[in-house]
Enzyme design. Structure first.
Site, mmCIF file in Angstrom:
data_model
loop_
_atom_site.group_PDB
_atom_site.id
_atom_site.type_symbol
_atom_site.label_atom_id
_atom_site.label_comp_id
_atom_site.label_asym_id
_atom_site.label_seq_id
_atom_site.Cartn_x
_atom_site.Cartn_y
_atom_site.Cartn_z
ATOM 1 N N ASP A 1 4.605 7.039 -11.492
ATOM 2 C CA ASP A 1 3.670 8.160 -11.647
ATOM 3 C C ASP A 1 3.242 8.668 -10.274
ATOM 4 O O ASP A 1 2.106 9.086 -10.063
ATOM 5 C CB ASP A 1 2.459 7.762 -12.494
ATOM 6 C CG ASP A 1 1.737 8.971 -13.106
ATOM 7 O OD1 ASP A 1 2.356 10.034 -13.209
ATOM 8 O OD2 ASP A 1 0.546 8.832 -13.456
ATOM 9 N N GLU B 1 6.065 16.501 -18.515
ATOM 10 C CA GLU B 1 4.911 15.770 -19.028
ATOM 11 C C GLU B 1 3.843 16.802 -19.398
ATOM 12 O O GLU B 1 3.029 17.211 -18.596
ATOM 13 C CB GLU B 1 4.381 14.788 -17.982
ATOM 14 C CG GLU B 1 3.282 13.891 -18.531
ATOM 15 C CD GLU B 1 2.661 12.996 -17.478
ATOM 16 O OE1 GLU B 1 1.731 12.265 -17.828
ATOM 17 O OE2 GLU B 1 3.096 13.034 -16.307
ATOM 18 N N THR C 1 -5.865 14.249 -16.050
ATOM 19 C CA THR C 1 -5.968 15.236 -14.972
ATOM 20 C C THR C 1 -5.258 16.545 -15.286
ATOM 21 O O THR C 1 -5.316 17.488 -14.495
ATOM 22 C CB THR C 1 -5.411 14.636 -13.665
ATOM 23 O OG1 THR C 1 -5.886 15.397 -12.555
ATOM 24 C CG2 THR C 1 -3.881 14.624 -13.662
ATOM 25 N N HIS C 2 -4.572 16.638 -16.440
ATOM 26 C CA HIS C 2 -3.842 17.859 -16.802
ATOM 27 C C HIS C 2 -4.819 19.008 -17.066
ATOM 28 O O HIS C 2 -5.882 18.817 -17.648
ATOM 29 C CB HIS C 2 -2.964 17.609 -18.029
ATOM 30 C CG HIS C 2 -1.831 16.684 -17.787
ATOM 31 N ND1 HIS C 2 -0.515 17.050 -17.907
ATOM 32 C CD2 HIS C 2 -1.809 15.377 -17.407
ATOM 33 C CE1 HIS C 2 0.273 16.016 -17.619
ATOM 34 N NE2 HIS C 2 -0.496 14.993 -17.325
#
Length: 363
Positions: free
Chosen positions: A265, A120, A131-132
């Protein structure tokens, strides 16, 4: 041992009046109940869940432990909660972390519960990174293509989530030819760009509604393109990421009813402690949600069976629909062999549920 069930999930539907015999390892017979006294009676027998988006579990996050031991610990935590098959999911990180995770999954294939890998990111739209970590976001490039080829050469099923509007179309088509399942997510694509991405090989949308522009009357965006297509759509059904009304709307509007599925998730708090470290930040469970210091959702604190129960509670989805969305449909989306209740099926791949759809022991 004879196990009788009020309802058994067989070939995509709930059937009654059946029982299985088992030697404690595999199913040795599937037959009508008859008059034999069962050793165990259960309300519902079904294959365990398949989850295509599992960032962590049991206190372990794949990004911080991209090893065979880490993957096995995550899979074991989810198996205890009724999910027997997962795609360990690596979110955006440095290239060497992706390479380490790929090596670990190649080595772990064939071990219980490991069905492939979900990458992902890091090829996402910065505006929808959630949040990446922005430091590691980059366009789809040759280094990732090499990782994808290595995984596919090892016959590892691969799911790649990316922002398709930022990827070169020839690379999308090349990845699709490898057999990589391409999913659009963390994207700013409009409806036309989403449709072009599907023409270039995208067959799935990652956590529909989340990390993508929302629909409005004159700009339907990627969400509407996804709903109106025959692509597969994963959805987080914790009641936090997507409202009940939007889940119900999606299920009602899709032209093909067998193209939506549940993902958890899940983060390390599922089956583990109530906090973990992500990119050097502490993330903890607050009112059932995981939120980082910037206020973005940081994955989910939920397992697949709880997701199934909430879907039924929040929407008009039937039990049959919900079971399919947690078992058969995600496997179809990845081209995985279905988990069926039949002679030879490992007992470890089956789960029994009580009348409230909670796990009950099989042996």
């Amino acid at each position: 041992m004879l196990i009788s069930a009020d309802r058994i999930w067989i070939d995509g539907q709930l059937q009654t009046g059946l029982a299985i015999e088992t030697d404690g390892i595999t199913v040795t017979d599937l037959r009508p109940r008859g008059r034999d006294r069962a050793d165990l009676n259960v309300p519902l027998l079904m294959p365990g869940c398949t989850d295509l988006q599992v960032n962590g579990g049991g206190g372990v996050l794949l990004n911080t432990d991209p090893t065979v031991a880490g993957i096995e610990a995550i899979a074991a935590a989810h198996r205890r909660l009724g999910t027997v098959s997962i795609l360990p999911t690596l979110i955006t990180d440095a290239p060497e972390v992706m390479e380490a995770a790929a090596s670990a999954v190649i080595a772990a294939m064939g071990r219980p519960g490991i069905a492939g890998i979900h990458l992902e990111g890091p090829h996402l739209a910065p505006e929808k990174r959630g949040t990446h970590d922005a430091r590691h976001i980059r366009p789809l490039d040759g280094r990732t293509m090499t990782v994808l080829q290595r995984l596919r050469d090892a016959d590892v099923p691969v799911l790649l989530t990316l922002a398709p509007e930022l990827a070169a179309p020839d690379l999308l088509r090349r990845a699709a030819r490898m057999g990589v399942v391409l999913s659009a997510g963390h994207s700013m694509a409009n409806a036309d760009q989403a449709r072009q991405a599907m023409a270039d090989g995208v067959t799935m949308f990652t956590h529909l509604y989340n990390a993508m522009p929302q629909m409005n009357s004159r700009d339907p965006g990627m969400v509407a393109a996804a709903i109106l297509s025959d692509a597969y759509c994963g959805m987080i059904t914790d009641g936090i990421h997507v409202s009940a009304d939007m889940l119900a709307l999606t299920l009602a509007a899709r032209p093909r009813k067998d193209r939506c599925f549940i993902v958890s998730d899940a983060m390390p708090t599922v089956g583990g402690p109530d906090r973990f470290q992500l990119y050097g930040q502490q993330i903890r469970v607050r009112d059932g949600a995981l939120i980082n210091a910037e206020g973005s959702l940081a994955g989910a604190h939920i397992d697949m069976l709880e997701s199934l129960r909430r879907l039924i509670a929040m929407t008009p989805a039937t039990l049959e629909q919900a079971i399919a969305m947690a078992t058969d449909i995600p496997r179809q989306a990845m081209g995985l062999h279905p988990l069926r209740i039949a002679i030879g099926t490992p007992l470890a791949d089956l789960i029994a549920l009580d009348r409230d759809l909670h796990l009950t022991p099989l042996i």
